[in-house]
Scaffold this motif. Structure first.
Motif, short mmCIF file in Angstrom:
data_model
loop_
_atom_site.label_atom_id
_atom_site.label_comp_id
_atom_site.label_asym_id
_atom_site.label_seq_id
_atom_site.Cartn_x
_atom_site.Cartn_y
_atom_site.Cartn_z
N ASP A 68 86.72 30.75 61.65
CA ASP A 68 86.93 29.36 61.25
C ASP A 68 87.26 28.46 62.45
OD1 ASP A 68 87.28 27.08 59.77
OD2 ASP A 68 88.65 27.99 58.30
N ASP A 69 86.25 28.26 63.30
CA ASP A 69 86.43 27.42 64.49
C ASP A 69 86.90 26.02 64.12
OD1 ASP A 69 85.58 29.49 66.09
OD2 ASP A 69 83.57 28.66 66.45
N GLN A 70 86.42 25.52 62.99
CA GLN A 70 86.76 24.16 62.59
C GLN A 70 88.26 24.04 62.30
OE1 GLN A 70 84.58 21.91 63.15
NE2 GLN A 70 86.15 20.37 62.63
N ARG A 71 88.79 25.03 61.59
CA ARG A 71 90.22 25.00 61.29
C ARG A 71 91.05 25.14 62.58
NH1 ARG A 71 93.71 29.17 57.50
NH2 ARG A 71 95.52 27.81 57.25
N PHE A 72 90.52 25.90 63.53
CA PHE A 72 91.18 26.04 64.84
C PHE A 72 91.30 24.66 65.51
CE2 PHE A 72 90.10 26.81 69.48
CZ PHE A 72 91.36 27.22 69.86
N ILE A 73 90.21 23.94 65.51
CA ILE A 73 90.21 22.61 66.14
C ILE A 73 91.16 21.67 65.39
CG2 ILE A 73 88.78 20.57 66.62
CD1 ILE A 73 86.41 22.57 66.98
N GLU A 74 91.03 21.67 64.06
CA GLU A 74 91.84 20.74 63.26
C GLU A 74 93.33 21.05 63.34
OE1 GLU A 74 90.13 21.05 59.39
OE2 GLU A 74 88.32 19.95 60.06
N THR A 75 93.67 22.33 63.27
CA THR A 75 95.09 22.69 63.21
C THR A 75 95.82 22.41 64.52
OG1 THR A 75 94.49 24.46 61.70
CG2 THR A 75 96.71 24.54 62.59
N TYR A 76 95.17 22.73 65.63
CA TYR A 76 95.92 22.74 66.89
C TYR A 76 95.52 21.66 67.88
CZ TYR A 76 97.00 27.35 65.04
OH TYR A 76 97.40 28.38 64.24
N TRP A 77 94.29 21.12 67.76
CA TRP A 77 93.79 20.27 68.83
C TRP A 77 93.45 18.85 68.37
CZ3 TRP A 77 94.21 22.48 73.55
CH2 TRP A 77 94.32 23.87 73.59
N SER A 78 93.80 18.51 67.12
CA SER A 78 93.39 17.20 66.62
C SER A 78 94.51 16.18 66.57
CB SER A 78 92.79 17.34 65.21
OG SER A 78 91.68 18.20 65.28
N ARG A 79 95.75 16.63 66.51
CA ARG A 79 96.87 15.70 66.39
C ARG A 79 96.94 14.81 67.64
NH1 ARG A 79 99.78 12.39 66.19
NH2 ARG A 79 101.85 12.06 65.27
N PHE A 80 96.73 15.42 68.81
CA PHE A 80 96.72 14.69 70.09
C PHE A 80 95.47 15.11 70.85
CE2 PHE A 80 101.20 15.59 69.05
CZ PHE A 80 101.66 14.29 68.88
N SER A 81 94.86 14.17 71.56
CA SER A 81 93.63 14.57 72.25
C SER A 81 93.96 15.33 73.53
CB SER A 81 92.74 13.36 72.53
OG SER A 81 93.38 12.52 73.44
N ASN A 82 93.18 16.37 73.78
CA ASN A 82 93.33 17.22 74.97
C ASN A 82 94.67 17.93 75.08
OD1 ASN A 82 90.78 16.39 75.85
ND2 ASN A 82 91.70 14.53 76.72
N MET A 83 95.36 18.11 73.97
CA MET A 83 96.62 18.85 74.02
C MET A 83 96.67 19.81 72.84
SD MET A 83 99.50 15.96 74.62
CE MET A 83 98.83 14.35 74.98
N TYR A 84 97.32 20.95 73.08
CA TYR A 84 97.58 21.90 72.00
C TYR A 84 98.88 21.47 71.33
CZ TYR A 84 99.22 26.16 69.72
OH TYR A 84 99.69 27.05 68.80
#
Ligand code: ATP
Ligand code: MG
Length: 647
Positions: free
Chosen positions: A480-496
């Motif tokens: 689930d690459d999409q959930r990976f992006i949404e969960t950890y990398w979407s709240r702030f750009s370029n940050m985990y």
């Protein structure tokens, strides 16, 4: 978050590293400078602590963020690094594991013994048709065969998915199905609280609905009767212990999937966190050496976590074994057959490095100081904490009562997703502050940011983020690459975004505040549950507390606290008033709890974390949400009965 209260920042106690420890420390202050000057060169140096079959061409490929590749083009075998190379260096006779079963049975396993077992298991798995990349579910008690099974998978390139042995049919089934596991390795059962606790029936029920599973490999531990499916089920002692003990480890690509581990599910549907080979081993191996100042010739290490959690993966199996450590592995609960069991084990094996969780430290505080006082704990030289924020008073208790007031306490912040420790003191370098995880380790770039993603100044609070990739970072959520992006990398750009709140004090040191979901909004002020809990625990009669924000008509949310008293303390209305005033005095009147309830226990996940979500349901008099990951569901009845009795 920026308005969080100031109490933690008023903590003024400081503890310098002991002089001899500092002089002889594995990692000194210059590591921060080296890593700061060239982070990738720093990690390349740490990767050089391992044996590679082929050197990498590139340290980090970050051309397609957030999908990282570390040590691109390199190959190595994780099991070789944990076993063979120590034997080749003449350390085969060194003890790898002192196993202590709950009933008191003991096994001493050397590196050569462990190597032989892992080679046999690797051959047996291959004979069962397991190939590189296949998934193997491991559902085991805390016995050495659990580590053997993991290492055998690593040796042949199978991806393991360890599922905590206390999980239910649904949890196990869901994880086997999500990963399409071909093989399940389990046991008839293990020992817990003085009696056998069966595992095989849970596997049977789960596997009935898992068509991907071809075989179930069963270790005999308790000797209890088990039902058997011929053709599918195999005994470990028949298949593994008779297999060829010679096996040559195969090199794996640095990015080969090493394991999937599902997060503990405190907040949401479990996520299958994927970790790979080279970067993961580099970071857990380095951090074990650095954070615990591990000395292979003299230290005896003990991590009390279960192998089913990430702490067990990184700091029972891969970190310690890749460093050639001697460690204790204990199967059971801390109060079986008596409440001194942990300290008896420390005394018995002369444990020098102890790594445990705040929940256990607070439980030991509650049981009283006279229990550890009965044992010789003088072997201890470093104490670690992981899993939740540690309240300053629990930290002090740990240092004073367990560590003779001398041992450094390392509070280590990290997650399943980060793979290894990220923020922690270094025991020979850092002047520690009780309750603070202090600084990102060398090579880690952490920050605290506001809503917009801007760094907060010293003295400010906000969201904990990681600004640069790190070797043991999760590579994705399995399938689930999409959930990976949404969960950890979407709240702030370029940050985990880690999901946790934190504060940075005037010196720039970090104080973890728990999950951002747990922050309360009281009359327009953000107040973290951690801070109110720490204020309560700083009262001499309080052992443990959990705080939630309950909807309130006047203040928006009001603070409701659940409190467990220490040892012999008696609770009455006068004490409740005293505790409310104590919080008001410590933190300010805004943080005064509307209500305090005395409870015998708190609801915790099986990994020992407080489930505030359920307490919020109680405080708001709703029916309870999902309780399946609760350690003990009767706890909620006790708490709810107390509530309706109007206490
Ligand atoms: P889920 O993500 O499914 O809710 P989980 O977060 O409990 O599960 P873990 O990865 O085991 O699963 O726990 C990581 C979390 O534990 C961190 O995000 C943090 O909230 C907390 N934590 C761990 N160590 C510390 C520490 N030293 N100080 C403060 N919090 C910590
Ligand atoms: Mg989490």
């Amino acid at each position: 978050m920026s308005e969080t209260l100031e109490n933690l920042l008023q903590e003024t106690r400081r503890f310098e590293p002991p002089g001899d420890l500092a002089a002889d420390a594995n990692v000194k202050a210059d590591a921060y400078e080296q890593a700061g000057a060239d982070r990738l060169a720093f990690w390349a140096t740490q990767a050089g602590r391992l044996d590679w079959t082929k050197q990498w061409d590139q340290v980090l490929d970050w051309s397609n963020p957030p999908f990282a590749k570390w040590f691109v083009g390199g190959t190595l075998n994780v099991a070789y690094n944990c076993l063979d190379r120590h034997i080749e260096a003449g350390r085969g006779a060194k003890v790898a594991i002192h196993f202590e079963g709950e009933p008191g049975d003991r096994r001493t396993i050397t590196y050569s013994d462990l190597h032989t077992s892992v080679c046999r298991a690797a051959n047996a798995l291959t004979a069962l048709g397991i190939e590189p990349g296949d998934r193997v579910a491991i559902y085991m008690p805390m016995i050495p065969e659990a580590a053997v099974a993991m290492l055998a998978c690593a040796r042949i390139g199978a991806t393991h998915s360890v599922v905590f042995g206390g999980f239910s049919v649904d949890a196990l089934k869901g994880r086997i199905q999500d990963a399409d596991a071909k093989l399940v390795i389990t046991a008839d059962g293990g020992y817990r609280r003085g009696k056998p606790s069966a595992l095989k029936p849970t596997v049977d029920e789960s596997v009935a609905e898992c068509p991907s599973v071809e075989h179930v490999l069963v270790v005999r531990r308790t000797g209890e009767d088990v039902s058997w499916t011929d053709g599918r089920d195999l005994w470990w002692h028949e298949v593994v212990e008779t297999a060829d003990p010679v096996h040559e480890a195969q090199p794996m690509d640095a990015e080969h999937p090493l394991f999937i581990l599902y997060t503990s599910g405190t907040t949401a549907k479990p996520k299958g966190i994927l970790h790979t080979t080279g970067g993961y081993l580099t970071q857990v191996s380095y951090t074990f050496n650095a954070v615990f100042d591990h000395k292979p010739d003299t230290d005896v290490y003990w991590c009390t976590a279960d192998i089913g959690w990430v702490t067990g993966h990184s700091y029972i199996v891969y970190g310690p074994l890749s460093n050639g450590a001697t460690q204790v592995m204990y199967e059971g609960t801390p109060d079986t057959p008596h409440r001194g069991r942990f300290w008896e084990i420390v005394q018995q094996y002369k444990v020098s490095i102890l790594y445990t969780a705040p929940t256990l430290i607070r439980t030991m505080m509650k049981w009283g100081d006279d229990i550890p006082a009965e044992y010789d704990l003088s072997s201890l030289r470093i104490l670690g904490s992981v899993g939740e924020p540690i309240n300053p008073e629990a930290w002090i208790w740990y240092r004073q009562t367990i560590g003779r007031g001398e041992t450094p306490v390392v509070d280590t912040w990290w997650q399943t997703e980060t793979g290894g420790i990220m923020i922690s003191p270094l025991p020979g370098v850092t002047a520690t502050k009780p309750g603070s995880a202090m600084r990102p380790l060398p090579g880690i770039v952490a920050d605290v940011v506001d809503d917009q993603g801007n760094s907060v100044p010293n003295g400010g609070g906000g969201y904990l983020v990681l600004r640069e990739p790190w070797p043991s970072m999760l590579r994705t959520i399995w399938g689930d690459d999409q959930r990976f992006i949404e969960t950890y990398w979407s709240r702030f750009s370029n940050m985990y975004f880690a999901g946790d709140g934190a504060k940075r004090d005037e010196d720039g040191d970090l104080w973890l505040l728990g999950r951002v979901d747990d922050v309360m909004l009281v009359s327009g002020h953000n107040i973290s549950t951690t801070e109110v809990e720490s204020a309560l625990v700083s009262h001499p009669k309080v052992a443990e507390s959990a705080v939630v924000g309950a909807t309130d008509p006047t203040t928006g949310q009001a603070i409701v606290a659940f409190v467990i008293l220490r040892g012999a303390a008696e609770g009455d209305d006068a004490l409740l008033g005293e505790l409310r005033d104590h919080v008001a005095k410590t933190l300010g009147p805004i943080a005064k709890p509307r209500q305090i309830m005395l409870v015998p226990e708190l609801p915790k996940t099986r990994s020992g974390k407080i489930m505030r979500r359920l307490l919020r349901d109680v405080a708001e008099r709703r029916s309870l949400g999902d309780v399946t990951t609760l350690q003990d569901s009767t706890v909620m009845d006790l708490i709810q009965n107390g509530m309706s009795a109007g206490k």
